[in-house]
Write an enzyme that holds these catalytic residues in place. Structure first.
Site, PDB file in Angstrom:
ATOM      1  N   GLY A   1     -38.969   4.611  11.272  1.00 31.74           N
ATOM      2  CA  GLY A   1     -40.144   3.923  10.753  1.00 31.74           C
ATOM      3  C   GLY A   1     -40.952   4.727   9.762  1.00 31.74           C
TER       4      GLY A   1
ATOM      5  N   THR B   1     -33.658  -1.581  16.527  1.00 31.68           N
ATOM      6  CA  THR B   1     -34.566  -2.617  16.056  1.00 31.68           C
ATOM      7  C   THR B   1     -33.760  -3.834  15.627  1.00 31.68           C
ATOM      8  OG1 THR B   1     -36.215  -1.007  15.307  1.00 31.68           O
ATOM      9  CG2 THR B   1     -36.253  -3.159  14.236  1.00 31.68           C
TER      10      THR B   1
END
Length: 280
Positions: free
Chosen positions: A207, A155
């Protein structure tokens, strides 16, 4: 003026020096371009510009080069938050978009500012974002070989402090790879991306762990309440220890303090305040 970016976590730090060096050089180049852009643009504009550069670099898991999900498709998520207005906008699990952070920027002017799936894609097409396939051959090879045991948490994110003292944060991801279709990461939520007039935070990692601790918004709230950004970050990451939470954080406070931290030592990041630093 300050700028910090991250390229997520990557296992190559210990196993592939060539890839490690390439990512470090890419971050150095991108943070330098972003800092130059910041000289004449706002924090929010700079975050969009810099995250777009990260999305366009196929070394990272955002935009071009994103991970492929379990059904063979690539779905992208991104969020943008303007600390001055405290507005967050974003897209979740959109397909065939080159720069999801730019779609998030466009949504900032609308009352419905976070769109998912086909709704986000339809919005993008209606506003001039053309069809784009973000797949690269390496990701397809990884998918076909089912290398789910090789975690590539790449990410990307950016936090900027401009000359007027305004802060913005942006985060973009292609997901974790091989996930169940429909899975929502932290990146397009306030758990993974948050800013106000006191601080801005962008996260990377797992996440689900980041959402469980509401990492970004918790850190910024603590800075707002008087914590230093270092103390706020350390306290928040410590609260993830009971479930061995996997997270990395970059941030900037209103006073100019720049801080980064991770729970596992593989986050790659770079900062610029007139001098460049690149680390992993």
């Amino acid at each position: 003026m300050k700028l910090i970016i991250h390229g997520g976590f990557f296992s190559e730090s210990l196993t592939n020096q060539e890839v490690k060096k390439a990512k470090q050089e890419a971050l150095r180049d991108i943070v330098t371009k972003g800092y130059e852009y910041l000289q004449t643009h706002t924090a929010t504009e700079t975050v969009v510009y810099t995250v777009s550069l990260l999305e366009d670099c196929d070394l990272f898991n955002a935009g071009t080069g994103s991970q492929i999900q379990s059904d063979g498709k690539i779905r992208l998520s991104a969020a943008l938050m303007d600390g001055k207005t405290q507005k967050l906008s974003g897209v979740i699990n959109v397909e065939d978009i080159k720069n999801p952070i730019q779609v998030a920027e466009k949504l900032m002017a609308f009352p419905d500012r976070v769109l998912s799936g086909t709704g986000g894609q339809d919005f993008a097409r209606e506003h001039g974002f053309e069809h784009y396939n973000p797949e690269i051959s390496q990701r397809r090879q990884e998918y076909e070989k089912k290398l789910s045991d090789s975690i590539r948490l790449g990410t990307v994110g950016c936090v900027a402090l401009d000359a007027e003292g305004n802060i913005a944060a942006g985060t973009s991801t292609g997901g974790k790879g091989f996930e169940m279709p429909g899975r929502v990461s932290d990146s397009a939520t306030t758990a993974g991306n948050y800013a106000n007039q006191f601080a801005g935070i962008s996260c990377t990692g797992v996440g689900e762990d980041i959402v469980s601790a509401s990492v970004a918004s918790t850190i910024v709230t603590r800075v707002t309440d008087g914590f230093t950004i270092e103390a706020a970050t350390k306290k928040t990451l410590d609260e993830m220890k009971p479930y061995d939470g996997f997270a990395g954080v970059i941030g900037i406070a209103k006073n100019g303090d720049v801080f980064h931290a991770d729970t596992h030592p593989y986050m790659v990041w770079a900062s610029h305040d007139g001098n460049v630093q690149v680390f992993n």
